[in-house]
Design a protein around this motif. Sequence first.
Motif, PDB file in Angstrom:
ATOM      1  N   UNK A  64       0.823  -1.206   0.000  1.00  0.00           N
ATOM      2  CA  UNK A  64       0.000   0.000   0.000  1.00  0.00           C
ATOM      3  C   UNK A  64       0.860   1.261   0.000  1.00  0.00           C
ATOM      4  N   UNK A  65       1.856   1.312   0.871  1.00  0.00           N
ATOM      5  CA  UNK A  65       2.727   2.490   0.934  1.00  0.00           C
ATOM      6  C   UNK A  65       3.476   2.659  -0.386  1.00  0.00           C
ATOM      7  N   UNK A  66       3.960   1.561  -0.950  1.00  0.00           N
ATOM      8  CA  UNK A  66       4.672   1.621  -2.230  1.00  0.00           C
ATOM      9  C   UNK A  66       3.744   2.145  -3.321  1.00  0.00           C
ATOM     10  N   UNK A  67       2.515   1.641  -3.340  1.00  0.00           N
ATOM     11  CA  UNK A  67       1.543   2.067  -4.335  1.00  0.00           C
ATOM     12  C   UNK A  67       1.236   3.555  -4.202  1.00  0.00           C
ATOM     13  N   UNK A  68       1.090   4.015  -2.969  1.00  0.00           N
ATOM     14  CA  UNK A  68       0.806   5.433  -2.747  1.00  0.00           C
ATOM     15  C   UNK A  68       1.964   6.310  -3.222  1.00  0.00           C
ATOM     16  N   UNK A  69       3.185   5.865  -2.971  1.00  0.00           N
ATOM     17  CA  UNK A  69       4.364   6.633  -3.415  1.00  0.00           C
ATOM     18  C   UNK A  69       4.454   6.623  -4.943  1.00  0.00           C
ATOM     19  N   UNK A  70       4.257   5.472  -5.547  1.00  0.00           N
ATOM     20  CA  UNK A  70       4.341   5.364  -7.002  1.00  0.00           C
ATOM     21  C   UNK A  70       3.256   6.180  -7.696  1.00  0.00           C
ATOM     22  N   UNK A  71       2.088   6.262  -7.084  1.00  0.00           N
ATOM     23  CA  UNK A  71       0.971   6.976  -7.703  1.00  0.00           C
ATOM     24  C   UNK A  71       1.044   8.482  -7.558  1.00  0.00           C
ATOM     25  N   UNK A  72       1.973   8.957  -6.754  1.00  0.00           N
ATOM     26  CA  UNK A  72       2.093  10.395  -6.533  1.00  0.00           C
ATOM     27  C   UNK A  72       3.085  10.974  -7.536  1.00  0.00           C
ATOM     28  N   UNK A  73       2.572  11.580  -8.599  1.00  0.00           N
ATOM     29  CA  UNK A  73       3.446  12.097  -9.654  1.00  0.00           C
ATOM     30  C   UNK A  73       4.311  13.264  -9.187  1.00  0.00           C
ATOM     31  N   UNK A  74       3.908  13.950  -8.131  1.00  0.00           N
ATOM     32  CA  UNK A  74       4.713  15.075  -7.655  1.00  0.00           C
ATOM     33  C   UNK A  74       6.071  14.602  -7.134  1.00  0.00           C
ATOM     34  N   UNK A  75       6.150  13.352  -6.651  1.00  0.00           N
ATOM     35  CA  UNK A  75       7.433  12.807  -6.186  1.00  0.00           C
ATOM     36  C   UNK A  75       8.409  12.720  -7.344  1.00  0.00           C
ATOM     37  N   UNK A  76       7.909  12.339  -8.506  1.00  0.00           N
ATOM     38  CA  UNK A  76       8.770  12.204  -9.671  1.00  0.00           C
ATOM     39  C   UNK A  76       9.247  13.566 -10.169  1.00  0.00           C
ATOM     40  N   UNK A  82      18.230   9.679  -7.089  1.00  0.00           N
ATOM     41  CA  UNK A  82      18.695   9.033  -5.857  1.00  0.00           C
ATOM     42  C   UNK A  82      17.645   9.135  -4.747  1.00  0.00           C
ATOM     43  N   UNK A  83      17.033  10.289  -4.608  1.00  0.00           N
ATOM     44  CA  UNK A  83      15.985  10.469  -3.598  1.00  0.00           C
ATOM     45  C   UNK A  83      14.775   9.596  -3.914  1.00  0.00           C
ATOM     46  N   UNK A  84      14.418   9.502  -5.189  1.00  0.00           N
ATOM     47  CA  UNK A  84      13.290   8.633  -5.568  1.00  0.00           C
ATOM     48  C   UNK A  84      13.608   7.172  -5.277  1.00  0.00           C
ATOM     49  N   UNK A  85      14.831   6.749  -5.587  1.00  0.00           N
ATOM     50  CA  UNK A  85      15.228   5.364  -5.310  1.00  0.00           C
ATOM     51  C   UNK A  85      15.182   5.090  -3.812  1.00  0.00           C
ATOM     52  N   UNK A  86      15.656   6.032  -3.019  1.00  0.00           N
ATOM     53  CA  UNK A  86      15.610   5.882  -1.562  1.00  0.00           C
ATOM     54  C   UNK A  86      14.161   5.756  -1.088  1.00  0.00           C
ATOM     55  N   UNK A  87      13.283   6.594  -1.590  1.00  0.00           N
ATOM     56  CA  UNK A  87      11.861   6.502  -1.228  1.00  0.00           C
ATOM     57  C   UNK A  87      11.253   5.174  -1.653  1.00  0.00           C
ATOM     58  N   UNK A  88      11.577   4.730  -2.844  1.00  0.00           N
ATOM     59  CA  UNK A  88      11.004   3.484  -3.362  1.00  0.00           C
ATOM     60  C   UNK A  88      11.479   2.287  -2.548  1.00  0.00           C
ATOM     61  N   UNK A  89      12.713   2.312  -2.067  1.00  0.00           N
ATOM     62  CA  UNK A  89      13.238   1.201  -1.261  1.00  0.00           C
ATOM     63  C   UNK A  89      12.787   1.324   0.195  1.00  0.00           C
ATOM     64  N   UNK A  90      12.874   2.522   0.750  1.00  0.00           N
ATOM     65  CA  UNK A  90      12.607   2.731   2.167  1.00  0.00           C
ATOM     66  C   UNK A  90      11.117   2.621   2.514  1.00  0.00           C
ATOM     67  N   UNK A  91      10.256   3.114   1.653  1.00  0.00           N
ATOM     68  CA  UNK A  91       8.823   3.150   1.941  1.00  0.00           C
ATOM     69  C   UNK A  91       8.223   1.756   2.185  1.00  0.00           C
ATOM     70  N   UNK A  92       8.502   0.751   1.356  1.00  0.00           N
ATOM     71  CA  UNK A  92       7.943  -0.577   1.657  1.00  0.00           C
ATOM     72  C   UNK A  92       8.498  -1.180   2.953  1.00  0.00           C
ATOM     73  N   UNK A  93       9.764  -0.938   3.254  1.00  0.00           N
ATOM     74  CA  UNK A  93      10.334  -1.449   4.499  1.00  0.00           C
ATOM     75  C   UNK A  93       9.633  -0.800   5.688  1.00  0.00           C
TER      76      UNK A  93
END
Length: 189
Positions: A64-76, A82-93
């Motif tokens: 769910x957290x990963x999906x919410x991060x991926x669906x938020x285009x403002x993050x991109x 590097x910050x996006x990769x950190x968010x993508x890895x850290x958020x599911x953990x």
Amino acid sequence: MQNDQTPPEMRAPRLVRILSIVPFLLGPLPVFAILFGHQYLPAPAWVSLIGPFAWIAGALSAVLFFWLIQGDSSIHEKYGPLARLTLIVFTPIMGLWMGYTAVTMGGPMIIAILAGQEEELTFTVTEATRWGDRKCRNPIEIDGMPALFDRICHLPEEFRRTLIPGVQIVVGGRGTQWGVFLENARRKE
């Protein structure tokens, strides 16, 4: 009018967004309790019973957290690669930890706060000779607890010296059969 710049087809449904708040609120609750000087210990029987369901809740929270991060285009748009990769890895953990902790500790902790009474639970000591630090003086490690919450802190050194691995202790305090807020401890007779 919404200020959200994410296209409607990319947004998570409202129910999903609301459900994502539950692990976000209940998951860190035990950490906040420790920061305010109240240690909550879930009952070993509760952790054992609910463990598989807690891992499922953790996995669902991670997705769910990963999906919410991926669906938020403002993050991109706002963050570099590097910050996006950190968010993508850290958020599911973080979602996994929050979902698991919400089920094993957060929910029972709320019940203990609202409807708890004097309760005693038994724990088995795994280690009582390690050096403490300023956050956890005289640590006593106990069996069957979630990671990060597997030790009892701030009990008298004299009491700790009497403990060896395998000894059972009784912890008392406000709570329920699913867990207690640590107020006192003694050796089980």
